[in-house]
Motif scaffolding. Structure first.
Motif, PDB file in Angstrom:
ATOM      1  N   GLY A  29      -0.036  -6.185 -13.217  1.00  0.00           N
ATOM      2  CA  GLY A  29       0.831  -5.294 -12.772  1.00  0.00           C
ATOM      3  C   GLY A  29       0.547  -3.606 -11.306  1.00  0.00           C
ATOM      4  N   ALA A  30      -1.086  -3.122 -11.787  1.00  0.00           N
ATOM      5  CA  ALA A  30      -1.371  -2.164 -10.481  1.00  0.00           C
ATOM      6  C   ALA A  30      -1.039  -3.122  -9.503  1.00  0.00           C
ATOM      7  N   GLY A  31      -2.056  -3.531 -10.014  1.00  0.00           N
ATOM      8  CA  GLY A  31      -2.532  -4.519  -8.419  1.00  0.00           C
ATOM      9  C   GLY A  31      -1.482  -4.755  -7.678  1.00  0.00           C
ATOM     10  N   LEU A  32      -1.068  -5.577  -8.617  1.00  0.00           N
ATOM     11  CA  LEU A  32       1.051  -5.880  -7.612  1.00  0.00           C
ATOM     12  C   LEU A  32       1.678  -4.449  -6.444  1.00  0.00           C
ATOM     13  N   GLY A  33       1.864  -3.691  -7.788  1.00  0.00           N
ATOM     14  CA  GLY A  33       2.545  -2.731  -7.329  1.00  0.00           C
ATOM     15  C   GLY A  33       1.351  -1.931  -5.644  1.00  0.00           C
ATOM     16  N   TYR A  35      -0.354  -3.283  -4.016  1.00  0.00           N
ATOM     17  CA  TYR A  35      -0.203  -4.428  -2.735  1.00  0.00           C
ATOM     18  C   TYR A  35       1.425  -4.074  -1.692  1.00  0.00           C
ATOM     19  N   LEU A  36       1.450  -4.036  -3.087  1.00  0.00           N
ATOM     20  CA  LEU A  36       2.994  -4.097  -2.281  1.00  0.00           C
ATOM     21  C   LEU A  36       3.195  -3.074  -1.306  1.00  0.00           C
ATOM     22  N   ILE A  37       3.091  -1.051  -2.241  1.00  0.00           N
ATOM     23  CA  ILE A  37       3.076  -0.056  -1.498  1.00  0.00           C
ATOM     24  C   ILE A  37       2.358  -0.750  -0.051  1.00  0.00           C
ATOM     25  N   GLY A  38       1.393  -0.972  -0.418  1.00  0.00           N
ATOM     26  CA  GLY A  38       0.039  -0.994   1.120  1.00  0.00           C
ATOM     27  C   GLY A  38       0.980  -1.742   2.354  1.00  0.00           C
ATOM     28  N   THR A  39       1.862  -3.503   2.323  1.00  0.00           N
ATOM     29  CA  THR A  39       1.661  -4.041   3.163  1.00  0.00           C
ATOM     30  C   THR A  39       3.021  -3.694   3.901  1.00  0.00           C
ATOM     31  N   GLY A  40       3.948  -2.835   2.888  1.00  0.00           N
ATOM     32  CA  GLY A  40       5.156  -1.575   3.015  1.00  0.00           C
ATOM     33  C   GLY A  40       4.943  -0.276   4.274  1.00  0.00           C
TER      34      GLY A  40
END
Length: 47
Positions: A29-33, A35-40
């Motif tokens: 979950g932390a990795g996915l979060g 990733y999403l913050i980084g792409t944003g």
């Protein structure tokens, strides 16, 4: 007793520690979060 639990989770020394499955879910979950913050952030910078 709780025979459906794995033997390592019934160990009295691990009583206060989270299960390995819970730790794995938190890491995923932390990795996915991240990733999403980084792409944003990357989309804001390059947009």
């Amino acid at each position: 007793m709780n025979d459906f639990l794995p033997k390592d989770e019934l160990d009295p020394e691990r009583k206060d520690q989270p299960s390995r499955n819970r730790v794995a879910l938190w890491i995923i979950g932390a990795g996915l979060g991240i990733y999403l913050i980084g792409t944003g952030v990357w989309g804001i910078i390059t947009g």
